[in-house]
Design a protein around this motif. Sequence first.
Motif, PDB file in Angstrom:
ATOM      1  N   ARG A 226       0.762  -1.388   0.024  1.00 52.81           N
ATOM      2  CA  ARG A 226       0.077  -0.049  -0.031  1.00 52.81           C
ATOM      3  C   ARG A 226       0.904   1.292  -0.102  1.00 52.81           C
ATOM      4  O   ARG A 226       0.491   2.159   0.653  1.00 52.81           O
ATOM      5  CB  ARG A 226      -1.059  -0.078   1.165  1.00 52.81           C
ATOM      6  CG  ARG A 226      -1.837  -1.359   1.475  1.00 52.81           C
ATOM      7  CD  ARG A 226      -2.980  -1.354   2.104  1.00 52.81           C
ATOM      8  NE  ARG A 226      -3.788  -0.485   1.607  1.00 52.81           N
ATOM      9  CZ  ARG A 226      -4.330   0.443   2.321  1.00 52.81           C
ATOM     10  NH1 ARG A 226      -4.159   0.742   3.629  1.00 52.81           N
ATOM     11  NH2 ARG A 226      -5.309   1.335   1.808  1.00 52.81           N
ATOM     12  N   GLY A 227       1.967   1.250  -0.766  1.00 53.08           N
ATOM     13  CA  GLY A 227       2.838   2.365  -0.738  1.00 53.08           C
ATOM     14  C   GLY A 227       3.245   2.950   0.449  1.00 53.08           C
ATOM     15  O   GLY A 227       3.440   2.276   1.628  1.00 53.08           O
ATOM     16  N   ALA A 228       2.996   4.435   0.709  1.00 52.90           N
ATOM     17  CA  ALA A 228       3.441   5.117   1.922  1.00 52.90           C
ATOM     18  C   ALA A 228       2.421   4.780   2.892  1.00 52.90           C
ATOM     19  O   ALA A 228       2.550   5.035   4.205  1.00 52.90           O
ATOM     20  CB  ALA A 228       3.330   6.856   1.809  1.00 52.90           C
ATOM     21  N   ALA A 229       1.300   3.771   2.864  1.00 52.60           N
ATOM     22  CA  ALA A 229       0.314   3.373   3.823  1.00 52.60           C
ATOM     23  C   ALA A 229       0.780   1.955   4.399  1.00 52.60           C
ATOM     24  O   ALA A 229       0.449   1.368   5.354  1.00 52.60           O
ATOM     25  CB  ALA A 229      -1.187   3.586   3.215  1.00 52.60           C
ATOM     26  N   GLY A 230       1.893   1.670   3.898  1.00 49.40           N
ATOM     27  CA  GLY A 230       2.654   0.286   4.336  1.00 49.40           C
ATOM     28  C   GLY A 230       1.883  -0.759   3.876  1.00 49.40           C
ATOM     29  O   GLY A 230       1.589  -1.225   2.679  1.00 49.40           O
ATOM     30  N   ALA A 231       1.534  -2.027   4.466  1.00 52.40           N
ATOM     31  CA  ALA A 231       1.327  -3.163   3.918  1.00 52.40           C
ATOM     32  C   ALA A 231       0.035  -4.008   5.001  1.00 52.40           C
ATOM     33  O   ALA A 231       0.011  -3.555   6.129  1.00 52.40           O
ATOM     34  CB  ALA A 231       2.326  -4.341   4.003  1.00 52.40           C
ATOM     35  N   ALA A 255       9.968  -0.458  -5.542  1.00 54.05           N
ATOM     36  CA  ALA A 255       9.494  -0.719  -4.247  1.00 54.05           C
ATOM     37  C   ALA A 255       8.738  -1.942  -3.960  1.00 54.05           C
ATOM     38  O   ALA A 255       9.143  -2.652  -2.851  1.00 54.05           O
ATOM     39  CB  ALA A 255       8.630   0.700  -3.757  1.00 54.05           C
ATOM     40  N   GLY A 256       8.153  -2.223  -4.855  1.00 49.55           N
ATOM     41  CA  GLY A 256       7.153  -3.746  -4.655  1.00 49.55           C
ATOM     42  C   GLY A 256       7.983  -4.782  -4.614  1.00 49.55           C
ATOM     43  O   GLY A 256       7.736  -5.590  -4.112  1.00 49.55           O
ATOM     44  N   ASP A 257       9.085  -4.676  -5.505  1.00 47.42           N
ATOM     45  CA  ASP A 257       9.965  -5.985  -5.585  1.00 47.42           C
ATOM     46  C   ASP A 257      10.684  -5.989  -4.353  1.00 47.42           C
ATOM     47  O   ASP A 257      10.865  -6.994  -3.531  1.00 47.42           O
ATOM     48  CB  ASP A 257      10.867  -5.580  -6.701  1.00 47.42           C
ATOM     49  CG  ASP A 257       9.936  -5.724  -8.061  1.00 47.42           C
ATOM     50  OD1 ASP A 257       8.904  -6.229  -8.206  1.00 47.42           O
ATOM     51  OD2 ASP A 257      10.501  -4.934  -8.971  1.00 47.42           O
ATOM     52  N   GLY A 280       9.252  -6.360   5.081  1.00 49.91           N
ATOM     53  CA  GLY A 280       8.973  -5.899   3.636  1.00 49.91           C
ATOM     54  C   GLY A 280       8.855  -4.398   3.526  1.00 49.91           C
ATOM     55  O   GLY A 280       9.485  -3.792   2.655  1.00 49.91           O
ATOM     56  N   ASN A 281       8.515  -3.847   4.451  1.00 48.27           N
ATOM     57  CA  ASN A 281       8.237  -2.271   4.821  1.00 48.27           C
ATOM     58  C   ASN A 281       9.738  -1.872   4.788  1.00 48.27           C
ATOM     59  O   ASN A 281       9.887  -0.680   4.090  1.00 48.27           O
ATOM     60  CB  ASN A 281       7.566  -1.930   5.864  1.00 48.27           C
ATOM     61  CG  ASN A 281       6.010  -2.206   5.668  1.00 48.27           C
ATOM     62  OD1 ASN A 281       5.469  -2.254   4.703  1.00 48.27           O
ATOM     63  ND2 ASN A 281       5.390  -2.444   6.643  1.00 48.27           N
ATOM     64  N   VAL A 282      10.680  -2.369   5.533  1.00 46.32           N
ATOM     65  CA  VAL A 282      11.860  -1.844   5.690  1.00 46.32           C
ATOM     66  C   VAL A 282      12.728  -1.793   4.032  1.00 46.32           C
ATOM     67  O   VAL A 282      13.428  -0.850   3.769  1.00 46.32           O
ATOM     68  CB  VAL A 282      12.885  -2.724   6.681  1.00 46.32           C
ATOM     69  CG1 VAL A 282      14.385  -2.286   6.654  1.00 46.32           C
ATOM     70  CG2 VAL A 282      12.398  -2.349   8.246  1.00 46.32           C
TER      71      VAL A 282
HETATM   72  P1  ADP Z   1       4.674  -1.250  -6.048  1.00 45.86           P
HETATM   73  O1  ADP Z   1       6.150  -0.868  -6.349  1.00 45.86           O
HETATM   74  O2  ADP Z   1       4.350  -2.726  -6.339  1.00 45.86           O
HETATM   75  O3  ADP Z   1       3.684  -0.213  -6.645  1.00 45.86           O
HETATM   76  P2  ADP Z   1       4.267   0.011  -3.368  1.00 45.86           P
HETATM   77  O4  ADP Z   1       4.257   1.312  -3.960  1.00 45.86           O
HETATM   78  O5  ADP Z   1       2.903  -0.426  -2.838  1.00 45.86           O
HETATM   79  O6  ADP Z   1       4.292  -1.417  -4.382  1.00 45.86           O
HETATM   80  O7  ADP Z   1       5.357  -0.001  -2.612  1.00 45.86           O
HETATM   81  C1  ADP Z   1       5.707  -1.283  -1.820  1.00 45.86           C
HETATM   82  C2  ADP Z   1       6.279  -1.020  -0.536  1.00 45.86           C
HETATM   83  O8  ADP Z   1       7.277  -0.089  -0.612  1.00 45.86           O
HETATM   84  C3  ADP Z   1       5.265  -0.190   0.525  1.00 45.86           C
HETATM   85  O9  ADP Z   1       4.328  -1.455   0.967  1.00 45.86           O
HETATM   86  C4  ADP Z   1       6.003   0.123   1.580  1.00 45.86           C
HETATM   87  O10 ADP Z   1       6.570  -0.952   2.338  1.00 45.86           O
HETATM   88  C5  ADP Z   1       7.258   0.786   0.778  1.00 45.86           C
HETATM   89  N1  ADP Z   1       6.998   2.159   0.315  1.00 45.86           N
HETATM   90  C6  ADP Z   1       6.528   2.426  -1.050  1.00 45.86           C
HETATM   91  N2  ADP Z   1       6.466   3.904  -1.032  1.00 45.86           N
HETATM   92  C7  ADP Z   1       6.693   4.463   0.025  1.00 45.86           C
HETATM   93  C8  ADP Z   1       7.060   5.693   0.647  1.00 45.86           C
HETATM   94  N3  ADP Z   1       6.709   6.823   0.349  1.00 45.86           N
HETATM   95  N4  ADP Z   1       7.491   5.669   1.988  1.00 45.86           N
HETATM   96  C9  ADP Z   1       7.801   4.636   2.706  1.00 45.86           C
HETATM   97  N5  ADP Z   1       7.717   3.300   2.138  1.00 45.86           N
HETATM   98  C10 ADP Z   1       7.243   3.223   0.978  1.00 45.86           C
END
Ligand code: ADP
Length: 314
Positions: A226-231, A255-257, A280-282
């Motif tokens: 969930r991007g900046a919202a974590g997972a 980031a996703g990988d 994963g978040n780290v």
């Molecule tokens: P994808 O690259 O598959 O679209 P996300 O954007 O959801 O994946 O990012 C994957 C993971 O990377 C997130 O679940 C989070 O742990 C981390 N992440 C992504 N964006 C941020 C951010 N702006 N700040 C901190 N962590 C991030």
Amino acid sequence: SVDVVTLGETMALVAATTTGSFAVGAPARISFGGAETNVAIGLSRLGHSATWIGRLGADPLGHLVKDALRGEGVDVSHVRTDAEVPTGLMLREHRTADRVRVSYYRRGLAGSRLTPDDVDTGLVAAARTLHVSGITPALSESARAAVHTAVDAARAAGVPVSFDFNYRAALWSVTEAGAAFRDLVAAADIVFAGDEEAAMVVPAGSVEEVAKELAALGPAQVVLKRGAAGAYAVVDGESFTEPALAVSLIDPVGAGDAFVAGYLSAMLDGLDPAQRLRRGNVCGAFAVSVAGDWEGLPRRSELATMDATENVAR
Ligand code: ADP
Ligand code: KDG
């Protein structure tokens, strides 16, 4: 036996290092990237063994990719060189400060010519995990068949299958991809998706609803990135949520990988679901704070760096 086997396409990358459209003489950085090799590199840096199956051209870019993967400790002994066509390429412009534009030069090129023959099913059957992504079945009929060969070999041997949606709109439509993803979700044990991606397979809804619907298709572990919202995850019917780390966003690609590498690493280490999400978040936080698809991925000894309250470690 190897910890993780993965397969897919990896391309060379020319990434502009300044903001704006490509122009004669503009500075750029040469690298490479591919969802599955990004995951393999992440796992290798965390101390796991990872094998990548894929095709590269007999050209300087093919050598660049193979040498770099080898340097990262990824097993490239199953990589095939395809002398007929070149290695694929991505161009990345930083069109404006906030908008990145990626152009692919990959159709019909080496990576897309992956076939079931390239997949050593004995290798897959002996692995601790198989990881595949939704990019590979979009590349060609033979690449799609290669994914299914690997998934079938893993399932027959009781090897957990990890599947990351990784929908790429440039490669196929939502309808086509949705149907293919549904089959892979049903065959997988661990599924990774973004909220919008998940809605390609199950009805759109809240994070909790979407994850539950995906889990109902079969996988014991459903993880929403969930991007900046974590997972958020549903593991064996129980739900878990972990916030992202607060970092400066430099480059969101990869980031996703990174997240997948961290999650699978923690799973291989026998850690519980909350700890899997945390790792994963780290890893995701490392990836977004460094330019490059995989260059920022942490080594195991660096995982704790993100907990530090001081900016400078000495
Ligand atoms: P994808 O690259 O598959 O679209 P996300 O954007 O959801 O994946 O990012 C994957 C993971 O990377 C997130 O679940 C989070 O742990 C981390 N992440 C992504 N964006 C941020 C951010 N702006 N700040 C901190 N962590 C991030
Ligand atoms: O997930 C990051 C990937 O998008 C990148 O490394 C290249 O595999 C890639 C793709 O198809 O976009």
